[in-house]
Each structure stands twice: as C-alpha cells, then as structure tokens.
Design a protein around this motif. Structure first.
Motif, short mmCIF file in Angstrom:
data_model
loop_
_atom_site.label_atom_id
_atom_site.label_comp_id
_atom_site.label_asym_id
_atom_site.label_seq_id
_atom_site.Cartn_x
_atom_site.Cartn_y
_atom_site.Cartn_z
N ALA A 67 -12.75 -13.44 1.02
CA ALA A 67 -13.09 -12.59 2.46
C ALA A 67 -12.07 -11.60 2.39
CB ALA A 67 -13.28 -13.44 3.64
N TYR A 68 -12.50 -10.32 2.64
CA TYR A 68 -11.40 -9.15 2.88
C TYR A 68 -11.66 -8.60 4.04
CZ TYR A 68 -11.55 -10.18 -2.15
OH TYR A 68 -11.57 -10.95 -3.47
N ARG A 69 -10.58 -7.50 4.30
CA ARG A 69 -10.50 -6.70 5.55
C ARG A 69 -9.81 -5.43 5.11
NH1 ARG A 69 -5.90 -6.02 8.03
NH2 ARG A 69 -6.97 -5.07 9.94
N TYR A 70 -10.20 -4.43 5.58
CA TYR A 70 -9.61 -3.00 5.54
C TYR A 70 -8.66 -2.91 6.43
CZ TYR A 70 -13.60 -2.40 2.67
OH TYR A 70 -14.81 -2.60 1.30
N HIS A 71 -7.66 -2.16 6.12
CA HIS A 71 -6.71 -1.69 7.40
C HIS A 71 -7.30 -0.89 8.18
CE1 HIS A 71 -3.30 0.33 9.09
NE2 HIS A 71 -2.54 -0.44 8.68
N GLY A 72 -7.07 -1.19 9.60
CA GLY A 72 -7.71 -0.84 10.81
C GLY A 72 -7.92 0.74 10.64
N LEU A 73 -6.73 1.38 10.58
CA LEU A 73 -6.86 2.86 10.38
C LEU A 73 -7.64 3.53 9.36
CD1 LEU A 73 -3.26 3.83 11.41
CD2 LEU A 73 -5.19 3.98 12.81
N PHE A 74 -7.66 2.71 8.19
CA PHE A 74 -8.34 3.19 7.08
C PHE A 74 -9.81 2.93 7.27
CE2 PHE A 74 -9.69 1.96 2.21
CZ PHE A 74 -9.94 3.43 1.81
N ALA A 75 -10.36 1.54 7.93
CA ALA A 75 -11.63 1.59 8.19
C ALA A 75 -12.13 2.77 9.22
CB ALA A 75 -11.80 0.29 8.71
N ARG A 116 -6.09 -5.88 -5.37
CA ARG A 116 -4.81 -6.19 -6.08
C ARG A 116 -4.12 -4.58 -6.29
NH1 ARG A 116 -3.05 -4.80 -11.19
NH2 ARG A 116 -4.73 -3.38 -11.55
N GLN A 117 -4.82 -3.41 -6.20
CA GLN A 117 -4.20 -2.40 -6.33
C GLN A 117 -3.51 -1.90 -4.84
OE1 GLN A 117 -7.23 0.54 -7.00
NE2 GLN A 117 -7.67 -0.37 -9.19
N ASN A 118 -3.75 -2.76 -3.84
CA ASN A 118 -3.10 -2.42 -2.39
C ASN A 118 -3.78 -1.25 -1.65
OD1 ASN A 118 -1.27 -4.53 -1.28
ND2 ASN A 118 -0.21 -4.15 -3.36
N ALA A 119 -5.08 -1.16 -2.07
CA ALA A 119 -5.81 0.25 -1.76
C ALA A 119 -6.08 -0.05 -0.25
CB ALA A 119 -7.20 0.45 -2.50
N PHE A 120 -5.15 -0.65 0.67
CA PHE A 120 -5.44 -0.78 1.97
C PHE A 120 -6.59 -1.76 2.32
CE2 PHE A 120 -3.04 2.97 2.14
CZ PHE A 120 -2.08 2.90 3.07
N VAL A 121 -6.83 -2.60 1.21
CA VAL A 121 -7.79 -3.72 1.21
C VAL A 121 -6.96 -5.06 1.14
CG1 VAL A 121 -9.81 -4.87 0.12
CG2 VAL A 121 -9.75 -2.46 0.36
N GLU A 122 -6.98 -5.91 2.04
CA GLU A 122 -6.36 -7.16 1.95
C GLU A 122 -7.01 -8.33 1.87
OE1 GLU A 122 -4.59 -8.12 6.21
OE2 GLU A 122 -3.56 -6.44 5.06
N VAL A 123 -6.54 -9.58 1.33
CA VAL A 123 -7.41 -10.94 1.07
C VAL A 123 -7.16 -11.38 2.52
CG1 VAL A 123 -7.68 -13.19 0.15
CG2 VAL A 123 -7.02 -11.07 -1.47
N VAL A 124 -8.38 -11.85 3.25
CA VAL A 124 -8.26 -12.66 4.43
C VAL A 124 -8.17 -14.20 3.82
CG1 VAL A 124 -9.50 -13.18 6.47
CG2 VAL A 124 -9.37 -10.85 5.92
N THR A 125 -9.20 -14.38 3.36
CA THR A 125 -9.29 -15.98 3.07
C THR A 125 -9.70 -16.25 1.46
OG1 THR A 125 -11.37 -16.24 3.22
CG2 THR A 125 -9.96 -16.99 4.82
N PRO A 162 0.95 -1.18 -0.05
CA PRO A 162 0.16 0.01 -0.11
C PRO A 162 0.87 1.29 0.06
CG PRO A 162 -0.59 -1.49 1.74
CD PRO A 162 0.74 -1.84 1.37
N ALA A 163 0.20 2.18 -0.12
CA ALA A 163 1.09 3.61 -0.24
C ALA A 163 1.64 3.76 1.09
CB ALA A 163 0.00 5.04 -0.24
N GLY A 164 2.62 4.34 1.25
CA GLY A 164 3.53 4.61 2.47
C GLY A 164 3.88 3.36 3.52
N SER A 165 3.97 2.28 2.59
CA SER A 165 4.52 0.91 3.35
C SER A 165 6.06 0.68 3.22
CB SER A 165 3.75 -0.25 2.71
OG SER A 165 4.10 -0.43 1.20
N GLY A 166 6.60 1.66 2.62
CA GLY A 166 8.17 1.60 2.69
C GLY A 166 8.89 0.96 1.53
#
Length: 896
Positions: free
Chosen positions: A342-350, A328-337, A67-71
């Motif tokens: 199933a997906y989850r949003y980064h905690g701060l983003f959510a 796929r765009q790493n828009a602070f959305v990641e695959v859980v399973t 994601p953006a800002g991940s270094g």
C-alpha cells in the motif's frame, strides 16, 4: 561503457590547477563539479543529521535518498563543511550528461586528488578503469588501500548517470580498498550498487526521506530565521501539512512573509498554490511520461493507494509495478505497508494532483469516486467507502453504505463517528429514503437532540416497508430506540431494543454476522446498562465485561463499557478493579478513541472522574476525592450523564459527612429518588440517608427509610436496620440482623464490613472487650485488601478509640471500678490513617511545641482561621478529640 575519450593531463604527484585539465576536443574539467555546495541563505544547524552522518560513514557505503527538495544534498554538504569527521572528503556533483565513462572517471579520480590524496599511478592509468581493465582497477584500489587514513567520497546525483557499469567498477573499489574508501551517494533513488549485499553484510548505512524530514524544533528554527515565530499549535500544523519537507517549509515561510503584518493567523500551505504547484510540476511531473501522469491523477483521489484500487481506477494491469517504481524514485510516493503493498502520496502533492484532475477531467471525478466506494465497501472498509460516495455527491448511496454496514452506529457511541458526522455535515434535510432518515436520526442523537432524533427515527420507520426494511436498517433503528430509552432512563425499553438487535443479527448470514460483531457488542452494552438501572449489579457487571470483550472489533465502544463497568465495581467495593478499568479506558490509543460529540465526551469523562472520586472517598483520601468530584460535577450536567450524576451525588454526600456536615450530606441525596436515576443509585441513596439519620440518633426515621425499600431482608438493608435498632436500644435485634448479614454468601465487602463494625460496636456497648476486638479484627481484614477507610472512620469515636488504643469502652451503667479495669484483649491492628498534607505536618509540629493558635498563624504567615481549619483536619485524620491526643497518635505513627 566501451568507448573512450582521451585525456590531455600533464601528470604530477601534486594537485594541479583545475584550468590545466582538459579532455580531447577541448572539453574542460569543470571546477564547479568538485565544489561542496554552500549553505542556503538562511541555514539551519541540523545537529541531529550531522551526528547521524558521522556514524553512518563508518561503513564503506552510505546512501542518502529522498524526494526533491528534502534537503539531502544540504545535509551532507553541511557535514562536509563542518570537517567530515576529521577525514579527507572528496565531492563530485554528477549530472545525466556525465554518462561517458571517461568523463565519469575523470571527475571521480580528480576529486580524490583534490581531496589531498597522493596517487602513485598516472591519471591515464587510473582513467583506464573506465575500460573495465582489471589491472587498472586493481591499481586504483591498491592506491586507495595504501592511504594513511580513510577518505570520504561524496557522489551527488550519481544515480542519474545511466547504465550500471560504473556502479560495478565502484563496487570493486569498495571491496578492495581495505576499508579506506567511504562512499556517500546522494540521490532521489538508490544507485545500482548491490545494496542488498551490503545490507546483509552490515556495511551499508541508509538515510531516507523520513530521516531528512524537519522535526518540530528544526522547523521552528527555520521559520525563526525567516523572522516568523509561531505558537506551538501553529508550528505543529505547519510541520504536519508539509510533513517536514524542507522546500515546503521554506515556501510556507515565503507565503507568511508575503502577508501584511506579522500578527495574523499563519497561512495554510496547499499543494495547489502557485509556488508549491510549480515546484511539483517542474521537479516531478515533467520527469514522468503522459501515461504515468494520468495514473497519478486518477489515483490521487485515494488516501491510501493499493495496487488493486489503482488497477480499478486506471485500468492498468501493471499498477503494482508502477507504484513500486514511483516509490523507488522518491517521486513523493511512499510505502505505507509492505504486505499487502500500500502506498500514499505526500499530502501537498496529492492536493495538487486532485486540483489538476478536477480542472482537466471534471466529468471523470465522480465516476472515479463511485468506483472506489464500491470496491472499498466490498473490502469491508465502510467509512472510506462513505467518504468516496459523499465526494461523488451521491448522498443516497453514502447513507445506504453507512446503514447497511452498521457504521452509522458509530455515530452513537463516539470513536470514528466524528468522521462520519463530518462527512454527513451537509446531508440535505430532505434526502430521500430510509437510510438517509436513519443517518439523520443518528446525527441528531450524536448532537444530543433527542427529540429530533426520535422524529427522524419515526420517519425512517414509516418508510421502511417491504424490501426497504433490510435487517441492517432495522438493527440501526433498534439501536437508536435503545439509546433513546437509555436517555430517558427506560430500562425495559433498553432490554427490548437489545433483544430486537439480537434477533435481527441472527437473521443475517454467517458471513454477514461475522462482519457485524459490533452489533452484538452494542446489544450487550444496552443489556448491561438496563441491568444496572434495574439494580442487578452482578448481572450487569458480567454483561458489560462481555460487551467490552466483544468490542474488540469496535474499539471505540470499549472505553464506554469499561467506564460503566468501573462504576459498578466501585459501587460493589472493588476499588482497585474500578481504578484499573478507568485507567485502561483512558489509555486506549487515540485513533480508536477519537473525539466524540461534546455531550458524549462529557458523559465518559464524568463517569471516569466520578469513579476516581468514589475510590478516593472510600479510601478516605478526602482531598483527592473532592478534587475529582469538582472535576466531575460540571461534566455531570450533560444530558446523558444520569448514572454519573447520581454517583457524583452519592460521593458528595459521603464527603460532606466526612467533613462533619450531616445536614448538607442529607441534602445532597435529595434528588436521587426519581425514575431517571438507576435503581442501584436510588437504593444506595436511601441506605446512605438511613445511615446519616441513625448516626444522628434518629433510629426510627432510619428504620422507616429502609423499610420502604424492596428486599428489606437483603444484607445491605439488614445492616442498616441493625444500626437503627442499636440506636433505639434494641441491641439483641441489632445483633441478630448484623450477624445474619455478614454470613450471607455473596454479600459485597462494604456490606459485610458494615456488619462487623456494627457487631464490634454492640460488643463494646456491652463491655465485651474480647468480642469487640474480634469483630474489629474481622472488619480490618476485610478493609485491608481494598484499603477501605471511610467506614472505619464513620464507625464512631468509641470504635475509633478501640482501634487506636485497643481499650474498649466500659459497659453502660457498670461501676466505675469495673470500667477502670477493662478485660485485656488482643490489640487489633491500627486503623488506617488518611495522609496528612505538608502544611498539616507543619501545623502539627507547632502544636507539638505547644504554641497557641495565634503564634502558629504568625509563624506560618497565615490567618488564625486557616490554622484552626488545619487543626480540625489533623484531629479528624488522626481520630483524635484533643491536640495532645493528636500529638501522641502522630508519634505512635512515626509522623513526629
């Protein structure tokens, strides 16, 4: 890529100054495009990532995405600045505007030249690859394959370049550069290269967002660079909140530095704070269309986003495709399973999304939560459904979901109940309806407020009339009745409640019964507990075993079943099984054994420690037994620790007796006669009391104590009565009782062991060495599998000497000459000995040297009383009455 943009580049084999490179129309070749980014103001050496990149670039293609800002850019740049593994490295930073084929390939070719490569073709020939000319492409591949060593080509942001023709041509170079071109592509999403083919061929390395996340030590170093030192808990919380996100950690550091003073509690970083919110808005949300932003806002209320729930909340049939694209765009959305997706949003983003949703569309939030609650309840996820009903402010619906799914039972036994307790923390006291009253009763019970629980339960039952008395509500009410009966030591009440639960469970449809397997486990737990309290230990052990197996659908219930079962096994002499069950209960995953209310947690911990103390005591590991007992006793003061407290008193009595304090051992048993104590514990306390009295020569009192117990003819009572008769001089009567007890089928090992020791003692009294040795051998064979030592040590000095030396005591009243020539008999196996501590071995060595007590104290820098205490412990452990005897015994055992 079909159009061209002619170059004006004077050819030379040597590196040209960047200022001489221009394109048609005067467009310059910008030197900044080739610059490796410098380190941040406060850099952190991430050796872990550098080593990983060094391994990755051994493959032809490496993708670094996050994601953006991940270094990601800084991680690769740091590796390049450190020497890139000793190989030439070319760097190009691409932007979306670099989509013209000539621009793209001009920068790529020039970056190779700037890395020190000598290219034999003219730049015009090389840039000709942009026209898709196979000959020009082959020339560049030939030049690369002719290099003396590999070159690493880093393309930062190439995934932002539109189209895929450049990727096809780049793939050609990779395949035909003889392994001398190592591509590193950095971006928020995967480039349009055939990664699937590389992955199968084993020529692809991948560094993803999870790999880029800061670890605890790395985060600690980053914060330390900002002058911030956090305690381990604070650092762990910062990493958890940011999920190791590099920008998030730096924003956290900035928020901390902005606070006055440095000794206060660190700030809690939230997604809706100005710095974080601005970053997410600029880097993520502005890049999305209005419809995608609305999709993110509506689905942000979910902890886990599934395509089905997303379709329900957004009315978008393409929800699955959209979620996959955002991931796929790493828009602070990641695959859980992966399956089902199933997906989850980064905690701060959510957090930011939920804040924006509440501000822009406040009227829509409750309806979204209601929709989610209904779907989750239908999917068999009652806890998640309750959470959304509470978020919608619908307490009646939340309580109804908890009760109808029987999830409210989890409040009563721990596990996920703490989540329910937190959800219902603000449940109004006057919330209407039987479901709310039942939930309030369960909450009161979870807080150990049994009177309040009983009152709320009575109120719930008064309101459960007609259609309001659903089977699930009545099941929950019966479970509460059962636990209130358990708290009061009411075994018939527990049995009645368990019976009602089974009947009500049978009234449900087969599908509903299948979803309520936890009800059967709960009923079995109540039944097993009741059987244990009434003294039916064998039946209780079988029932609790079934309860633990049935609790597979409800893992939070399993630890309690295992601990109760362990206590029963310890009582029956199955020490190894008891210890294994306690360890199994303690080793259950944390997410299935979540924190419980304080008193319930104490109850479970108390039982576990008491079982460990019991096992150590029966194995005559006195020091370990005291250690576990001291850990258990404070926990046994919990309101529901009745069985554990009773067992702790029994263990204390045995340890005090081992310490040579019979009066205190009797006193420890004084409180075990009440109805609030399980019947098996009351019976064991009476038998222990009788044994202590018999050992003190008070046979009549011992016999009277046993006579008052139900079933005095049972083996456990018969053996103790035999000991009392032996003390009273009735050896024949004692022999008949002991012999009958050891032959009873199903008698537990400790009882049979007592019986054989009694028979051995009677034979020794009669001077029958062969019979005494034979009985001892039988006793030792019984004791060996479970390492039962306590009863052997309590057998009295006469038998301890026989076990140690194989020499029986002479017949009472026999001539001295007869006593001097005892009958020879096979020597029984040596009695087990409790392990001596390190300090006791030191004292024993000084005793062997025949040093007096005062000199031993001076040599060890301890007091005389301490030495005397150690000597007494040594004599007890070695079954010796004198120091010289202890030294001889220690030599036989190889201790000296």
């Amino acid at each position: 890529m079909t159009s061209t943009l002619p170059l004006s580049i004077p050819f030379t084999d040597r590196l040209e100054p960047a200022a001489e490179l221009t394109m048609a129309g005067g467009q310059p070749v910008l030197p900044s495009k080739f610059a490796v980014p410098g380190p941040p103001r406060l850099p952190v050496a991430r050796i872990r990532l550098a080593e990983r990149l060094g391994r990755c670039v051994r493959n032809p293609v490496t993708v670094v995405t996050g994601p953006a800002g991940s270094g990601k850019t800084e991680a690769v740049a740091a590796w390049v600045r450190a020497g890139a593994g000793g190989h030439p490295a070319a760097w190009v930073t691409f932007e979306q505007e670099d989509d013209h084929p000539v621009v793209f390939w001009t920068y790529l070719v020039e970056s190779l030249r700037r890395s020190g490569l000598t290219l034999r073709r003219t730049p015009m020939d090389l840039v000709g690859t942009a026209h898709g000319q196979p000959t020009a492409m082959a020339r560049l591949a030939a030049d690369l394959s002719g290099q003396p060593r590999p070159v690493t080509l880093v393309l930062d942001g190439a995934c932002t370049v539109p189209g895929s023709t450049w990727a096809d041509e780049l793939d050609f170079l990779v395949r035909h550069a003889a392994g001398l071109l190592r591509l590193v592509l950095i971006g928020r999403s995967d480039p349009p290269l055939p990664l699937h083919r590389y992955r199968v061929a084993g020529t692809l390395s991948e560094v993803r967002g999870g790999d880029l996340a800061f670890t605890g030590p790395e985060a600690g170093e980053l914060l330390a660079r900002h002058g911030i030192a956090l305690a381990p808990d604070g650092l762990a919380d910062a990493v958890r909140r940011t999920e190791g996100w590099a920008v998030g950690l730096r924003l956290f550091a900035m928020a901390w530095q902005g606070r006055p003073g440095a000794d206060g509690a660190p700030p809690t970083l939230r997604g809706d704070e100005a710095g974080v919110a601005e970053y997410f808005v600029r880097e993520v949300l502005r890049a999305q269309g209005r419809d995608v932003r609305d999709f993110l806002l509506r689905t942000s209320i979910l902890e886990t986003v599934t395509p089905e729930l997303a379709r329900l909340l957004t009315d978008r049939p393409d929800a699955q495709r959209l979620l996959a694209e955002l991931a796929r765009q790493n828009a602070f959305v990641e695959v859980v399973t992966e399956q089902p997706p199933a997906y989850r949003y980064h905690g701060l983003f959510a957090e930011l999304l939920r804040t924006v949703l509440a501000g822009d569309q406040p009227g829509r939030v409750p309806e979204l939560h209601r929709r989610a609650a209904g779907r989750l309840a239908a999917d068999g996820r009652p806890l998640d459904a309750v959470g959304h009903a509470v978020a919608a402010g619908d307490w009646d619906a939340a309580a109804d979901l908890a009760v109808e799914s029987c999830a409210v039972l989890r409040l009563l036994t721990g596990g996920p109940g703490d989540r329910l307790a937190d959800l219902f923390r603000d449940l109004p006291a006057d919330a209407p309806g039987p479901a709310a009253a039942l939930t309030a009763a369960a909450l009161a019970y979870a807080r150990a407020e049994t009177d309040a629980a009983a009152d709320r339960l009575a109120a719930a039952e008064r309101s459960m009339t007609g259609t309001g008395a659903t089977p699930s509500r009545r099941i929950c009410a019966a479970a509460l009745h059962g636990l209130l009966a358990r708290a009061a030591g009411d075994a018939p009440g527990m049995q009645a409640a368990a019976g009602r639960m089974r009947v009500l469970l049978a009234e449900l449809s087969p599908a509903a019964r299948e979803r309520r397997e936890e009800v059967r486990a709960f009923a079995l737990l109540l039944t097993g507990t009741a059987q244990s309290w009434t003294g039916a230990a064998d039946e209780a052990a079988a029932t609790l075993t079934d309860a633990a197996a049935a609790a597979g659908a409800w893992p939070a219930l399993r630890p309690g079943c295992l601990r109760d079962l362990a206590l029963l096994h310890a009582h029956r002499g199955h020490l190894s099984r008891a210890a294994a069950l306690v360890d199994e209960a303690a080793g259950l995953p944390a997410d299935t054994a979540a924190p419980t209310p304080p008193d319930a947690a104490d109850d479970g911990a108390a039982t576990a420690e008491v079982v460990r103390a019991w096992v150590a005591t029966e194995r005559y590991d006195v020091e370990r037994g005291w250690r576990h007992l001291r850990a258990a006793e404070p926990l046994c003061r919990a309101p529901r620790a009745g069985a554990a407290a009773a067992a702790a008193a029994l263990v204390r009595s045995r340890l005090l007796r081992a310490r040579g304090e019979p009066r205190e051992a009797l006193a420890a048993l004084a409180g075990l006669g009440g109805s609030a104590v399980p019947q098996w514990a009351r019976r064991e306390a009476a038998l222990s009391r009788a044994r202590i009295l018999a050992a003190a020569g008070r046979g009549d009192e011992a016999a009277a104590t046993v006579a008052g117990l139900p079933g005095p003819e049972l083996p456990d009572c018969a053996v103790v009565r035999a000991g009392a008769l032996r003390v009273g001089g009735d050896r024949d009567g004692a022999r008949r009782l002991a012999a009958a007890a050891v032959d009873v089928a199903g008698a537990v090992v400790p009882v049979r062991l007592d019986g054989w020791l009694t028979l051995a003692g009677l034979a020794a009294d009669d001077g029958d060495a062969e019979a005494a040795s034979g009985a001892l051998r039988r006793a030792l064979r019984l004791a060996e599998p479970e390492a039962l030592r306590r009863q052997l040590h309590e057998a009295g000095p006469q038998l301890r000497r026989l076990m140690r030396d194989g020499v029986p005591a002479g017949r009472r009243g026999a001539p001295a000459a007869d006593r001097a020539r005892p009958a020879r008999a096979p020597r029984p196996r040596a009695a087990p000995v409790e392990k001596l501590s390190g300090r006791e071995l030191e004292v024993l060595r000084h005793v062997e040297a025949m040093l007096p007590t005062e000199e031993i104290a001076g040599a060890l820098y301890v007091s005389v009383n301490t030495v005397k205490t150690h000597v007494r412990s040594i004599l007890r452990k070695l079954s010796a009455s004198r120091r010289t005897e202890a030294v001889r015994r220690a030599r036989e055992l190889g201790l000296l």
